[in-house]
Design a protein around this motif. Structure first.
Motif, PDB file in Angstrom:
ATOM      1  N   ASP A  35       0.804  -1.227   0.000  1.00 59.86           N
ATOM      2  CA  ASP A  35       0.000   0.000   0.000  1.00 59.86           C
ATOM      3  C   ASP A  35       0.834   1.273   0.000  1.00 59.86           C
ATOM      4  O   ASP A  35       0.303   2.368  -0.104  1.00 59.86           O
ATOM      5  CB  ASP A  35      -1.001   0.010   1.154  1.00 59.86           C
ATOM      6  N   SER A  36       2.148   1.132   0.097  1.00 58.98           N
ATOM      7  CA  SER A  36       3.048   2.289   0.055  1.00 58.98           C
ATOM      8  C   SER A  36       4.290   1.907  -0.745  1.00 58.98           C
ATOM      9  O   SER A  36       4.619   0.727  -0.856  1.00 58.98           O
ATOM     10  CB  SER A  36       3.479   2.704   1.455  1.00 58.98           C
ATOM     11  N   ALA A  37       4.955   2.912  -1.277  1.00 63.47           N
ATOM     12  CA  ALA A  37       6.183   2.650  -2.025  1.00 63.47           C
ATOM     13  C   ALA A  37       7.085   3.867  -1.944  1.00 63.47           C
ATOM     14  O   ALA A  37       6.615   4.980  -1.685  1.00 63.47           O
ATOM     15  CB  ALA A  37       5.863   2.316  -3.483  1.00 63.47           C
ATOM     16  N   GLY A  85       8.339  -1.422  -2.365  1.00 70.24           N
ATOM     17  CA  GLY A  85       6.932  -1.321  -2.019  1.00 70.24           C
ATOM     18  C   GLY A  85       6.818  -1.939  -0.639  1.00 70.24           C
ATOM     19  O   GLY A  85       7.569  -2.867  -0.311  1.00 70.24           O
ATOM     20  N   TYR A  86       5.919  -1.439   0.192  1.00 73.15           N
ATOM     21  CA  TYR A  86       5.851  -1.988   1.544  1.00 73.15           C
ATOM     22  C   TYR A  86       4.475  -1.777   2.177  1.00 73.15           C
ATOM     23  O   TYR A  86       3.699  -0.924   1.772  1.00 73.15           O
ATOM     24  CB  TYR A  86       6.936  -1.383   2.444  1.00 73.15           C
ATOM     25  N   ASN A  87       4.202  -2.614   3.175  1.00 78.23           N
ATOM     26  CA  ASN A  87       3.048  -2.462   4.052  1.00 78.23           C
ATOM     27  C   ASN A  87       3.603  -2.188   5.437  1.00 78.23           C
ATOM     28  O   ASN A  87       4.666  -2.690   5.799  1.00 78.23           O
ATOM     29  CB  ASN A  87       2.202  -3.738   4.083  1.00 78.23           C
ATOM     30  N   SER A  88       2.884  -1.390   6.202  1.00 74.19           N
ATOM     31  CA  SER A  88       3.358  -1.070   7.551  1.00 74.19           C
ATOM     32  C   SER A  88       2.180  -0.938   8.507  1.00 74.19           C
ATOM     33  O   SER A  88       1.038  -0.786   8.076  1.00 74.19           O
ATOM     34  CB  SER A  88       4.177   0.223   7.535  1.00 74.19           C
ATOM     35  N   PHE A  96       6.007   0.350  11.731  1.00 78.97           N
ATOM     36  CA  PHE A  96       6.799  -0.852  11.465  1.00 78.97           C
ATOM     37  C   PHE A  96       6.468  -1.430  10.095  1.00 78.97           C
ATOM     38  O   PHE A  96       5.292  -1.609   9.761  1.00 78.97           O
ATOM     39  CB  PHE A  96       6.538  -1.920  12.533  1.00 78.97           C
ATOM     40  N   VAL A  97       7.505  -1.737   9.318  1.00 74.48           N
ATOM     41  CA  VAL A  97       7.324  -2.388   8.024  1.00 74.48           C
ATOM     42  C   VAL A  97       7.047  -3.860   8.293  1.00 74.48           C
ATOM     43  O   VAL A  97       7.843  -4.535   8.942  1.00 74.48           O
ATOM     44  CB  VAL A  97       8.577  -2.216   7.128  1.00 74.48           C
ATOM     45  N   THR A  98       5.913  -4.352   7.786  1.00 70.38           N
ATOM     46  CA  THR A  98       5.579  -5.769   7.952  1.00 70.38           C
ATOM     47  C   THR A  98       6.066  -6.588   6.765  1.00 70.38           C
ATOM     48  O   THR A  98       6.554  -7.695   6.936  1.00 70.38           O
ATOM     49  CB  THR A  98       4.059  -5.968   8.116  1.00 70.38           C
ATOM     50  N   ASP A  99       5.926  -6.031   5.560  1.00 71.83           N
ATOM     51  CA  ASP A  99       6.332  -6.691   4.325  1.00 71.83           C
ATOM     52  C   ASP A  99       6.969  -5.649   3.419  1.00 71.83           C
ATOM     53  O   ASP A  99       6.491  -4.518   3.355  1.00 71.83           O
ATOM     54  CB  ASP A  99       5.123  -7.253   3.552  1.00 71.83           C
ATOM     55  N   ALA A 100       8.008  -6.056   2.697  1.00 74.68           N
ATOM     56  CA  ALA A 100       8.638  -5.155   1.734  1.00 74.68           C
ATOM     57  C   ALA A 100       8.977  -5.936   0.474  1.00 74.68           C
ATOM     58  O   ALA A 100       9.316  -7.121   0.536  1.00 74.68           O
ATOM     59  CB  ALA A 100       9.901  -4.536   2.320  1.00 74.68           C
TER      60      ALA A 100
END
Length: 117
Positions: A35-37, A85-88, A96-100
């Motif tokens: 959802d973010s990058a 790209g990442y989810n936090s 906190f970044v959960t996935d990147a």
């Protein structure tokens, strides 16, 4: 026209609209799983701080990092200048970044509405 047929048609339209709408939503979220990058400004330090496009974020041992081929990697792959790209999630005033996902160098942020460069 037969009233039963009209009634059946009117009852089926909302169901069809919901089905099509949810299908479109699912297709657009399949385009990118994040959802973010942004671009990594500073690699993770000893305290897990990483800066992505001027945002201070944190990585932990539970942060999942994937290469552009989909293989799992470590947070050391989040090197300066890398497109990600990442989810936090927010917790205790920190993000906190959960996935990147390591993105290809030619990834075009402008093509993805809602994502930042």
């Amino acid at each position: 026209m037969n009233m039963k047929w009209i009634r059946a048609l009117l009852m089926a339209l909302p169901v069809a609209a919901l089905t099509v709408g949810s299908s479109i939503a699912a297709d657009s979220s399949d385009m990118h799983p994040f959802d973010s990058a942004g671009i990594v400004d500073e690699s993770p330090d000893g305290q897990g701080v990483v800066i992505i496009s001027d945002s201070v974020l944190y990585v932990t041992k539970d942060t999942i990092v994937r290469s552009s081929s989909g293989k799992s990697g470590s947070t050391s792959a989040l090197s300066k200048g890398t497109k990600v790209g990442y989810n936090s999630v927010a917790q205790g005033g920190m993000r906190f970044v959960t996935d990147a996902w390591i993105l290809p160098a030619n990834f075009n942020f402008a093509e993805f509405e809602g994502l930042e460069d």
